[in-house]
Motif scaffolding. Structure first.
Motif, mmCIF file in Angstrom:
data_model
loop_
_atom_site.group_PDB
_atom_site.id
_atom_site.type_symbol
_atom_site.label_atom_id
_atom_site.label_comp_id
_atom_site.label_asym_id
_atom_site.label_seq_id
_atom_site.Cartn_x
_atom_site.Cartn_y
_atom_site.Cartn_z
ATOM 1 N N PRO A 788 0.757 -1.314 0.052
ATOM 2 C CA PRO A 788 0.136 0.090 -0.139
ATOM 3 C C PRO A 788 0.890 1.263 0.043
ATOM 4 O O PRO A 788 1.960 1.313 0.459
ATOM 5 C CB PRO A 788 -0.809 -0.268 1.232
ATOM 6 C CG PRO A 788 -0.729 -1.569 1.554
ATOM 7 C CD PRO A 788 0.522 -2.123 1.211
ATOM 8 N N THR A 790 0.671 5.558 0.482
ATOM 9 C CA THR A 790 -0.285 6.719 0.844
ATOM 10 C C THR A 790 0.186 7.934 0.329
ATOM 11 O O THR A 790 1.519 8.485 0.439
ATOM 12 C CB THR A 790 -0.386 6.712 2.348
ATOM 13 O OG1 THR A 790 -0.726 5.544 2.814
ATOM 14 C CG2 THR A 790 -1.128 7.849 2.999
ATOM 15 N N TYR A 794 -4.720 9.628 0.763
ATOM 16 C CA TYR A 794 -5.339 8.382 0.351
ATOM 17 C C TYR A 794 -4.234 7.292 0.155
ATOM 18 O O TYR A 794 -3.075 7.534 -0.019
ATOM 19 C CB TYR A 794 -5.652 8.579 -1.237
ATOM 20 C CG TYR A 794 -6.783 9.603 -1.626
ATOM 21 C CD1 TYR A 794 -8.059 9.619 -1.436
ATOM 22 C CD2 TYR A 794 -6.388 11.062 -1.746
ATOM 23 C CE1 TYR A 794 -9.128 10.440 -1.572
ATOM 24 C CE2 TYR A 794 -7.351 11.853 -2.112
ATOM 25 C CZ TYR A 794 -8.583 11.742 -1.830
ATOM 26 O OH TYR A 794 -9.270 12.567 -2.140
ATOM 27 N N THR A 795 -4.915 5.911 0.224
ATOM 28 C CA THR A 795 -3.989 4.786 0.323
ATOM 29 C C THR A 795 -4.366 3.814 -0.731
ATOM 30 O O THR A 795 -5.656 3.869 -0.686
ATOM 31 C CB THR A 795 -4.110 4.283 1.914
ATOM 32 O OG1 THR A 795 -3.697 5.233 2.756
ATOM 33 C CG2 THR A 795 -3.211 2.819 1.861
ATOM 34 N N ASN A 796 -3.499 3.251 -1.339
ATOM 35 C CA ASN A 796 -3.816 2.064 -2.552
ATOM 36 C C ASN A 796 -2.847 1.302 -2.506
ATOM 37 O O ASN A 796 -1.820 1.410 -2.483
ATOM 38 C CB ASN A 796 -4.145 2.917 -3.856
ATOM 39 C CG ASN A 796 -4.560 2.257 -4.733
ATOM 40 O OD1 ASN A 796 -4.893 1.080 -4.663
ATOM 41 N ND2 ASN A 796 -4.909 2.938 -6.054
ATOM 42 N N ASP A 797 -3.324 -0.090 -2.769
ATOM 43 C CA ASP A 797 -2.347 -1.083 -3.059
ATOM 44 C C ASP A 797 -2.463 -1.617 -4.301
ATOM 45 O O ASP A 797 -1.793 -2.502 -4.753
ATOM 46 C CB ASP A 797 -2.690 -2.275 -1.816
ATOM 47 C CG ASP A 797 -3.763 -3.128 -2.354
ATOM 48 O OD1 ASP A 797 -4.645 -2.491 -3.055
ATOM 49 O OD2 ASP A 797 -4.107 -4.239 -1.805
ATOM 50 N N ILE A 812 -1.727 4.831 -7.163
ATOM 51 C CA ILE A 812 -2.004 6.229 -6.157
ATOM 52 C C ILE A 812 -1.786 7.287 -7.161
ATOM 53 O O ILE A 812 -2.491 8.672 -6.981
ATOM 54 C CB ILE A 812 -1.318 6.307 -4.936
ATOM 55 C CG1 ILE A 812 -2.166 7.364 -4.168
ATOM 56 C CG2 ILE A 812 0.043 6.657 -5.001
ATOM 57 C CD1 ILE A 812 -3.374 6.626 -3.354
#
Length: 833
Positions: A788, A790, A794-797, A812
């Motif tokens: 992930p 950040t 926002y956080t995205n994997d 992201i």
């Protein structure tokens, strides 16, 4: 002071004029005698009498006798259907019974003696409030077992009309089975929607049928009947009677406060205003009552469930409104987000990613990753789907509210003035900040605010409803067009000297059904004699000088029926030479002194011409001049759309484009390191036959790896210098595919932000392969769930594999959803090969 003096004069005249109508001085003036408590009988007649009337034992329903005449006719019509009791002929008045109750509306009925301090308009307002309260009592307490009939005469008719527009009454309107208004001082002769002219019955002084003039009507103003009472599912509950010589309900021309008293006194003095109780007036009352009761006995649609928030159409509407509701509900049921700016700056209309709303940055923080619509973008899209073209246009809610739509619904009409599919607005008359689609039954579907899905709501969950429009004119004619400029006038005929129909405050979407040559108009240095006919704006005309597009609009027929004129175009500039062949050195056959409408037969590539910093090698043949003009002086694209080549074919290569920038190198291959084949000194029209992915090029902060092949130069140019998308639409790949993310071309996405690391695998600890310095278009092969990341809260994997860089980038930093739409998941664990 002026208003007080006028009111005093009116009171004096009214007192004198009605003196002959008043019975004994001991009578209870204006307010009705005490009545029995309200009860849930099967039928209830609520009666509102006129100005300065009173009740007593001899006049139980008003001293003038008009209300009594109509109540008697209604109770007898009900008795004909075995409901209640018939009133004997002669000097008898109807009385309540076990089946039919009769009630006077308790309101002042002023001004009039002894209520000198009660103003007319205050009296109307008091009556409206009381009538709404009583209708709601029957709705709330009688469980659908009571049918109401409202009867209003003179001021009482105005009270009834005002109450019908009240949201409080409208929410209980299913208990009302019939309305009869007599001598309404707010009669609107031009009310639409009535299925039978007899519903609004107009008679002359001999009681013969008459046709009212649309410009005439009520002495005190004109109020339209809410359409729920005059059309649709509960059609024809409203009935109205007026004599043409009664100035109270049929004042000639527009209302004028200066002659209120004179005309009111005239109608009382000549007996026209009170004649509805006498002689032939009795026969009219019987006919109207019989018709009203017959309608009232029909089914009234059961009220919808107020807790039903499903997205569906409630009630009848036109085909366009129904189609818009279907489109809106399709969007709503898919779980589509509100996103600020969504649905704008894109053509055709569609859902887009939004941006952060600077007025609400916290709530709208997710809008850049939410694909959807804002409120006006939503309305634009659903009517685009319904009509088949962008009938609304790319407007804000306020811009749409202020556009010159032919059908507007005043907020005073409330929900009964609305049809499913109407576009409703919220705000103030000067500024609408929100818009939604009306579903019927008090429900709307709306893109309400950031961080929420599009949803169904109650109309009055917003407290600032300010009116609605009904979209009309979909399809037909030549399709949608748009004006440009501000303060553009449309005229009653194709001439600037003809009367002005309306003024368009800014660029406006319009529908054109035909065009013709007429008076020449000059604006911004251009002259054009073509005018377009606008069927949705009263059949008015607008000069094509103010319509976006060429002088003669393609695909729109001439008004004389000769069909489309697709070859007509327009030049720009002054003293433009027409040459014998497509070369500037050839003889000049004519000179066009200014912007001119011309017919173009065909075009061809020939000698390049440079003007205003642009270069173009296309020339058009003008049959009317038997010569050629460089396309550099033609309004439109460098290679004119829809015009064939002079050898009889289409534009070779199928795609013509324009470069930007100065001293742009053309290369022998799709690489900046290959040889320079030529240099373009400035913006230039070029023909492109295919494109491919090659070496990435960076300019003005953007990076692009797409290159286009120019067959006329047998050279390559980086797409970074070609106006348009990074991967050009409709241009095939040089490998034979369609490009743009299908077949042989990987999916294209946009990286945002600067100095983004491309890594060896899907972890932030892996080696950096390269760094993307600025926003860049990249090709993506597949995506994978990894470490992930950040950024910006926002956080995205999600990670995407970029084959051109042989590395991975966190999603992201890619514009779009967290897991990218349309990109497959990688089939093997990630690693850079």
């Amino acid at each position: 002071m002026i208003r007080i003096r006028r009111l005093a004069r009116w009171l004096a005249i009214a007192a004198m004029a009605t003196a002959g109508l008043a019975a004994p001085s001991a009578a209870h003036a204006a307010w009705p005698e005490p009545q029995a408590a309200m009860s849930c009988k099967p039928w209830v007649i609520l009666s509102a009498y006129g100005t300065n009337e009173y009740t007593d034992s001899g006049h139980p329903y008003g001293s003038t006798g008009v209300n009594e005449t109509y109540i008697k006719a209604i109770t007898n019509a009900l008795a004909d259907h075995k409901i209640g009791q018939r009133t004997p002929d002669g000097n008898y008045y109807p009385v309540p019974n076990a089946t039919v109750d009769i009630r006077n509306l308790p309101y002042p009925a002023g001004p009039g003696l002894p209520n000198l301090l009660t103003g007319y308009f205050d009296s109307v307002e008091a009556g409206r409030a009381e009538l709404v309260k009583e209708v709601r009592w029957y709705s709330d307490n009688c469980g659908g077992g009571t049918k109401l009939v409202l009867v209003g005469y003179s001021q009482g008719a105005q009270v009834v009309k005002k109450a019908l527009a009240d949201p409080g009454l409208q929410s209980a309107q299913y208990v009302i089975n019939g309305v009869v208004n007599i001598a309404d001082p707010t009669r609107y002769n031009n009310t639409s929607g009535f299925t039978d002219p007899g519903d609004m019955k107009t008679v002359d002084k001999n009681w013969s049928p008459a046709s009212p003039a649309a410009a005439d009507g009520g002495l005190m103003g004109r109020i339209a009947v809410p359409q729920m009472f005059s059309r649709g599912l509960t059609d024809r509950r409203y009935f109205d009677v007026c004599r043409t010589d009664d100035m109270v309900c049929n004042r000639p021309g527009a209302p004028n406060p200066n002659d209120f008293l004179t005309l009111f006194g005239q109608s009382l003095g000549d007996g026209s205003h009170t004649s509805y109780r006498d002689g032939a007036g009795l026969a009219t009352a019987t006919a109207v009552a019989t018709k009203m009761v017959s309608t009232a006995l029909g089914p009234i649609i059961s009220p919808p469930d107020p807790n039903d928030y499903s997205c569906t159409q409630h009630g009848d509407t036109d085909s366009l409104g129904a189609a818009a509701i279907r489109a809106a509900c399709d969007v709503q049921t898919q779980g589509t987000w509100y996103t600020w700016g969504g649905g704008h700056s894109v053509n055709p209309p569609q859902a887009t990613y939004g941006t952060v709303d600077p007025s609400d940055p916290i709530r709208s923080a997710n809008d850049p990753i939410h694909k959807g619509f804002d409120c006006s973008g939503f309305m634009r899209y659903v009517y685009y789907v319904a009509a088949g073209y962008d009938i609304i246009g790319d407007r804000t809610a306020d811009g749409n509210f202020k556009a010159p739509w032919s059908v507007r619904i005043d907020p005073n009409q409330g929900i009964l003035g609305l049809m499913p599919g109407d576009i409703v607005f919220f705000g103030s008359p000067g500024y609408a900040h929100h818009t939604a689609l009306y579903l019927g039954a008090g429900k709307i579907v709306e893109a309400r605010q950031s961080n929420e899905l599009i949803r169904v709501s109650d109309l009055f969950s917003h407290t600032d409803y300010v009116g609605a429009i009904r979209v009309s004119g979909a399809g037909g004619g030549g399709g949608p067009n748009s004006t440009w400029g501000t303060g553009v006038r449309t005229h009653s005929s194709a001439s600037v000297g003809s009367p002005v129909y309306t003024t368009l405050p800014g660029p406006t979407g319009i529908r054109i059904d035909c065009q013709e040559h007429a008076e020449a108009v000059t604006a911004e240095g251009y002259t054009n004699d073509v005018w377009s006919h606008l069927p949705d704006l009263g059949g008015s005309w607008v000069s094509n000088i103010y319509v976006q597009g060429p002088a003669w609009l393609p695909g729109i027929p001439a008004c004389d029926g000769t069909g489309p004129s697709t070859g007509s175009q327009s030049t720009w500039g002054a003293n433009v030479n027409v040459h014998s062949i497509a070369a500037v050195g050839s003889p000049v056959v004519s000179t066009l002194p200014g912007p001119t409408s011309v017919t173009v037969k065909c075009q061809e590539h020939a000698e390049p011409v440079t003007a205003e910093g642009l270069t173009n090698d296309a020339w058009s043949f003008l049959p009317d001049y038997n010569g050629y003009v460089s396309n550099i002086y033609m309004k439109g694209a460098a290679w004119l759309d829809g015009v064939p080549t002079c050898d009889g074919g289409a534009a070779s290569g199928g795609a013509n484009h324009t470069t930007w920038g100065t001293n742009v190198n053309l290369h022998t291959g799709p690489s900046a390191g290959s040889g320079v084949a030529a240099v373009l000194p400035g913006p230039t029209s070029v023909r492109i036959d295919c494109q491919t992915h090659g070496q990435s090029t960076t300019a003005e902060g953007y990076t692009n790896d797409a290159w286009s092949h120019l067959p006329d130069s047998n050279a390559w140019i980086s797409n970074i210098y070609v106006t348009g998308d990074p991967w050009l639409a409709d241009v095939p790949t040089c490998e034979g595919g369609t490009g743009g993310g299908s077949q042989n071309s990987p999916n294209q996405r946009q990286v945002w932000a600067t100095n983004i690391n491309v890594r060896q695998d899907t972890t932030t600890s892996s080696a950096v392969v390269t760094t993307i310095p600025a926003p860049t278009t990249v090709a993506i092969k597949c995506q994978w769930h990894g470490t992930p990341v950040t950024d910006q809260g926002y956080t995205n994997d999600g990670w995407s594999y970029l084959p051109d860089y042989n590395g991975w980038i966190s999603n992201i930093y890619i514009k779009g959803t967290a897991w990218l739409d349309g990109i497959p998941e990688c089939t093997a664990p990630p690693h850079a090969s």
